[in-house]
Motif scaffolding. Structure first.
Motif, PDB file in Angstrom:
ATOM      1  N   THR A 288      27.547  62.041 120.288  1.00  0.00           N
ATOM      2  CA  THR A 288      27.587  61.268 121.533  1.00  0.00           C
ATOM      3  C   THR A 288      27.596  59.774 121.206  1.00  0.00           C
ATOM      4  OG1 THR A 288      25.171  61.115 121.740  1.00  0.00           O
ATOM      5  CG2 THR A 288      26.236  63.069 122.692  1.00  0.00           C
ATOM      6  N   GLY A 289      27.611  58.967 122.255  1.00  0.00           N
ATOM      7  CA  GLY A 289      27.602  57.518 122.061  1.00  0.00           C
ATOM      8  C   GLY A 289      26.376  57.025 121.324  1.00  0.00           C
ATOM      9  N   ARG A 290      25.303  57.797 121.330  1.00  0.00           N
ATOM     10  CA  ARG A 290      24.086  57.352 120.650  1.00  0.00           C
ATOM     11  C   ARG A 290      24.255  57.355 119.130  1.00  0.00           C
ATOM     12  NH1 ARG A 290      19.304  59.427 122.092  1.00  0.00           N
ATOM     13  NH2 ARG A 290      20.033  60.139 124.127  1.00  0.00           N
ATOM     14  N   HIS A 291      25.291  58.027 118.628  1.00  0.00           N
ATOM     15  CA  HIS A 291      25.543  58.037 117.187  1.00  0.00           C
ATOM     16  C   HIS A 291      26.320  56.800 116.721  1.00  0.00           C
ATOM     17  CE1 HIS A 291      24.761  62.397 117.921  1.00  0.00           C
ATOM     18  NE2 HIS A 291      24.190  62.310 116.735  1.00  0.00           N
ATOM     19  N   LEU A 292      26.740  55.978 117.673  1.00  0.00           N
ATOM     20  CA  LEU A 292      27.520  54.794 117.342  1.00  0.00           C
ATOM     21  C   LEU A 292      26.622  53.577 117.164  1.00  0.00           C
ATOM     22  CD1 LEU A 292      30.467  55.260 119.879  1.00  0.00           C
ATOM     23  CD2 LEU A 292      30.426  55.870 117.448  1.00  0.00           C
ATOM     24  N   PRO A 293      27.053  52.615 116.344  1.00  0.00           N
ATOM     25  CA  PRO A 293      28.240  52.701 115.479  1.00  0.00           C
ATOM     26  C   PRO A 293      27.943  53.578 114.265  1.00  0.00           C
ATOM     27  CG  PRO A 293      27.105  50.650 115.074  1.00  0.00           C
ATOM     28  CD  PRO A 293      26.369  51.313 116.211  1.00  0.00           C
ATOM     29  N   LEU A 294      28.971  54.268 113.774  1.00  0.00           N
ATOM     30  CA  LEU A 294      28.784  55.100 112.597  1.00  0.00           C
ATOM     31  C   LEU A 294      28.465  54.225 111.394  1.00  0.00           C
ATOM     32  CD1 LEU A 294      31.599  57.821 112.801  1.00  0.00           C
ATOM     33  CD2 LEU A 294      29.219  57.971 113.523  1.00  0.00           C
ATOM     34  N   THR A 295      27.487  54.671 110.618  1.00  0.00           N
ATOM     35  CA  THR A 295      27.136  53.969 109.391  1.00  0.00           C
ATOM     36  C   THR A 295      27.570  54.835 108.206  1.00  0.00           C
ATOM     37  OG1 THR A 295      24.914  54.948 109.366  1.00  0.00           O
ATOM     38  CG2 THR A 295      25.192  52.862 110.550  1.00  0.00           C
ATOM     39  N   ASP A 296      26.966  54.596 107.047  1.00  0.00           N
ATOM     40  CA  ASP A 296      27.358  55.389 105.874  1.00  0.00           C
ATOM     41  C   ASP A 296      26.663  56.736 105.825  1.00  0.00           C
ATOM     42  OD1 ASP A 296      24.840  54.501 105.348  1.00  0.00           O
ATOM     43  OD2 ASP A 296      25.325  53.500 103.453  1.00  0.00           O
ATOM     44  N   SER A 297      25.868  57.053 106.847  1.00  0.00           N
ATOM     45  CA  SER A 297      25.250  58.385 106.921  1.00  0.00           C
ATOM     46  C   SER A 297      25.092  58.774 108.378  1.00  0.00           C
ATOM     47  CB  SER A 297      23.888  58.408 106.213  1.00  0.00           C
ATOM     48  OG  SER A 297      22.962  57.555 106.872  1.00  0.00           O
ATOM     49  N   LEU A 298      24.981  60.078 108.592  1.00  0.00           N
ATOM     50  CA  LEU A 298      24.918  60.618 109.942  1.00  0.00           C
ATOM     51  C   LEU A 298      23.867  61.715 109.980  1.00  0.00           C
ATOM     52  CD1 LEU A 298      26.351  60.475 112.736  1.00  0.00           C
ATOM     53  CD2 LEU A 298      27.965  62.172 111.880  1.00  0.00           C
ATOM     54  N   ARG A 299      22.986  61.641 110.965  1.00  0.00           N
ATOM     55  CA  ARG A 299      21.951  62.667 111.125  1.00  0.00           C
ATOM     56  C   ARG A 299      22.467  63.742 112.068  1.00  0.00           C
ATOM     57  NH1 ARG A 299      16.832  62.463 109.529  1.00  0.00           N
ATOM     58  NH2 ARG A 299      17.041  60.234 109.101  1.00  0.00           N
ATOM     59  N   ILE A 300      22.548  64.971 111.545  1.00  0.00           N
ATOM     60  CA  ILE A 300      23.140  66.081 112.287  1.00  0.00           C
ATOM     61  C   ILE A 300      22.080  67.142 112.567  1.00  0.00           C
ATOM     62  CG2 ILE A 300      24.788  67.996 112.151  1.00  0.00           C
ATOM     63  CD1 ILE A 300      26.131  65.371 112.649  1.00  0.00           C
ATOM     64  N   VAL A 301      22.075  67.686 113.778  1.00  0.00           N
ATOM     65  CA  VAL A 301      21.232  68.831 114.113  1.00  0.00           C
ATOM     66  C   VAL A 301      22.141  70.048 114.166  1.00  0.00           C
ATOM     67  CG1 VAL A 301      19.682  69.876 115.782  1.00  0.00           C
ATOM     68  CG2 VAL A 301      19.628  67.398 115.413  1.00  0.00           C
ATOM     69  N   GLY A 302      21.976  70.950 113.192  1.00  0.00           N
ATOM     70  CA  GLY A 302      22.856  72.098 113.072  1.00  0.00           C
ATOM     71  C   GLY A 302      22.243  73.378 113.580  1.00  0.00           C
ATOM     72  N   LYS A 303      22.635  74.498 112.981  1.00  0.00           N
ATOM     73  CA  LYS A 303      22.145  75.812 113.391  1.00  0.00           C
ATOM     74  C   LYS A 303      20.629  75.882 113.269  1.00  0.00           C
ATOM     75  CE  LYS A 303      26.139  78.789 112.522  1.00  0.00           C
ATOM     76  NZ  LYS A 303      26.619  79.970 111.778  1.00  0.00           N
ATOM     77  N   GLY A 304      20.007  76.562 114.219  1.00  0.00           N
ATOM     78  CA  GLY A 304      18.564  76.713 114.185  1.00  0.00           C
ATOM     79  C   GLY A 304      17.822  75.405 114.367  1.00  0.00           C
ATOM     80  N   ASN A 305      18.503  74.410 114.972  1.00  0.00           N
ATOM     81  CA  ASN A 305      17.912  73.085 115.186  1.00  0.00           C
ATOM     82  C   ASN A 305      17.458  72.432 113.887  1.00  0.00           C
ATOM     83  OD1 ASN A 305      18.215  72.938 118.024  1.00  0.00           O
ATOM     84  ND2 ASN A 305      16.420  74.244 118.308  1.00  0.00           N
ATOM     85  N   LYS A 306      18.114  72.792 112.790  1.00  0.00           N
ATOM     86  CA  LYS A 306      17.771  72.185 111.503  1.00  0.00           C
ATOM     87  C   LYS A 306      18.525  70.884 111.332  1.00  0.00           C
ATOM     88  CE  LYS A 306      16.507  76.480 109.206  1.00  0.00           C
ATOM     89  NZ  LYS A 306      16.770  77.409 108.091  1.00  0.00           N
ATOM     90  N   GLU A 307      17.793  69.873 110.938  1.00  0.00           N
ATOM     91  CA  GLU A 307      18.350  68.534 110.817  1.00  0.00           C
ATOM     92  C   GLU A 307      18.740  68.241 109.386  1.00  0.00           C
ATOM     93  OE1 GLU A 307      16.076  64.646 111.555  1.00  0.00           O
ATOM     94  OE2 GLU A 307      16.738  65.225 113.571  1.00  0.00           O
ATOM     95  N   ARG A 308      19.863  67.566 109.216  1.00  0.00           N
ATOM     96  CA  ARG A 308      20.265  67.144 107.884  1.00  0.00           C
ATOM     97  C   ARG A 308      20.982  65.809 107.978  1.00  0.00           C
ATOM     98  NH1 ARG A 308      24.452  70.554 109.485  1.00  0.00           N
ATOM     99  NH2 ARG A 308      26.570  70.034 108.761  1.00  0.00           N
ATOM    100  N   VAL A 309      21.047  65.114 106.862  1.00  0.00           N
ATOM    101  CA  VAL A 309      21.748  63.835 106.809  1.00  0.00           C
ATOM    102  C   VAL A 309      22.973  64.004 105.932  1.00  0.00           C
ATOM    103  CG1 VAL A 309      21.619  61.414 106.105  1.00  0.00           C
ATOM    104  CG2 VAL A 309      19.626  62.524 107.154  1.00  0.00           C
ATOM    105  N   VAL A 310      24.133  63.621 106.450  1.00  0.00           N
ATOM    106  CA  VAL A 310      25.373  63.736 105.686  1.00  0.00           C
ATOM    107  C   VAL A 310      25.977  62.344 105.504  1.00  0.00           C
ATOM    108  CG1 VAL A 310      25.835  66.068 106.505  1.00  0.00           C
ATOM    109  CG2 VAL A 310      26.779  64.135 107.746  1.00  0.00           C
TER     110      VAL A 310
END
Length: 308
Positions: free
Chosen positions: A170-192
């Motif tokens: 969503t817009g809250r992820h902007l501006p994109l930086t060199d990493s992105l915090r993602i909430v994936g399956k099972g509400n598990k969070e990771r940084v890519v």
């Protein structure tokens, strides 16, 4: 589906699903599948024994019952993979129920799943992955939609995102930086990590998109401004792969597979790739190693102390 089961058994099923969601961090899709598979099993027992299923009858399930159920599934002509999934759900339920009610679930747990050959991921070559991104961009009738589709596919390949994860931005992820915090399956969070090429692709899309980004609104929009439907990405990907002469396995998910495989080719550590993909277990990530055993053997031959 309504079943002739006791209130206690119905409550037990609901409690187990709550347990799976809370402690096992199962996704909503997994919970839905669990519920359907166990209900199907109880429905079979109800018909098989011609009596209501309460906690006591469920605890008395025999090896003969399990064989009859597996035979019933075979008659419905579902595949061995689906049979194995249903059995796994029933076993998971019975482990929990047996522990709570104090009975021995051997008849259920000893039932063997049908064998099936696991489908290995089929990644694209690096050249094909780049060509897919370039070709996806020219499938749409408007420049902003082409830029949008290219940005989504670039995130799948450049960051190893699932299509659902890319479209959840969503817009809250902007501006994109060199990493992105993602909430994936099972509400598990990771940084890519986000490569410059992925950031540029998203910036190009945003500069052309007629709908300004909003903090709590989907970043990738459909033609009328609503959230982008993943089927549209599947469609433009299909058009691109047909134009490029790529196999039917060249899907949006194949871009994520390609991300992992190309990292492995470059000498990436399997544990690190597991983290980037958001896999719960290393065994899932290890499936990617099977796509290029020749490459792995070359690394082994070159690096193992006894290779020389």
């Amino acid at each position: 589906m309504t079943l002739d089961i006791s209130p206690a058994a119905r409550t037990a099923l609901a409690d187990w699903l709550d347990h799976a969601k809370a402690l096992r961090e199962a996704s909503d899709n997994t919970i839905t599948a669990y519920r359907a598979d166990v209900i199907d099993f109880i429905a079979f027992l109800t018909q098989h024994h011609a009596e209501p299923q309460g906690l006591a009858p469920l605890a008395r399930v025999t090896t003969s019952d399990m064989r009859a159920w597996m035979a019933h599934l075979r008659r419905t002509e579902i595949g061995p993979r689906s049979m194995a999934r249903k059995l796994s759900a029933v076993k998971t339920f019975y482990r929990w129920l047996a522990d709570r009610e104090g009975f021995e679930p051997t008849a259920v747990l000893a039932t063997r799943a049908p064998k099936f050959q696991k489908k290995l991921p089929r990644p694209l070559s690096e050249e094909a992955a780049r060509a897919m991104i370039d070709t996806v961009e020219i499938q749409s009738t408007t420049s902003w939609q082409g830029a949008r589709d290219a940005a989504v596919v670039t995130l799948l390949y450049g960051c190893g995102l699932r299509i659902s994860e890319a479209l959840s931005l969503t817009g809250r992820h902007l501006p994109l930086t060199d990493s992105l915090r993602i909430v994936g399956k099972g509400n598990k969070e990771r940084v890519v990590p986000v490569l410059p090429v992925a950031r540029r692709a998203v910036e190009t899309y945003l500069s052309l998109c007629p709908f300004p980004p909003e903090r709590d609104v989907a970043l990738f929009r459909g033609a009328r401004g609503g959230p982008l439907n993943p089927r549209l990405i599947a469609k433009v990907t299909e058009q691109a792969r047909m134009q490029l002469g790529l196999p039917a396995t060249a899907t949006p998910h194949a871009m994520r597979h390609s991300f992992a495989t190309h990292l492995l080719h470059a000498g990436g550590d399997l544990r690190a790739i597991q983290e980037l993909l958001g896999h719960a277990s290393l065994s899932t990530t290890q499936a990617y190693t099977a796509v290029d055993q020749v490459h792995l053997m070359k690394i082994y031959d070159a690096c193992h102390p006894k290779a020389g």
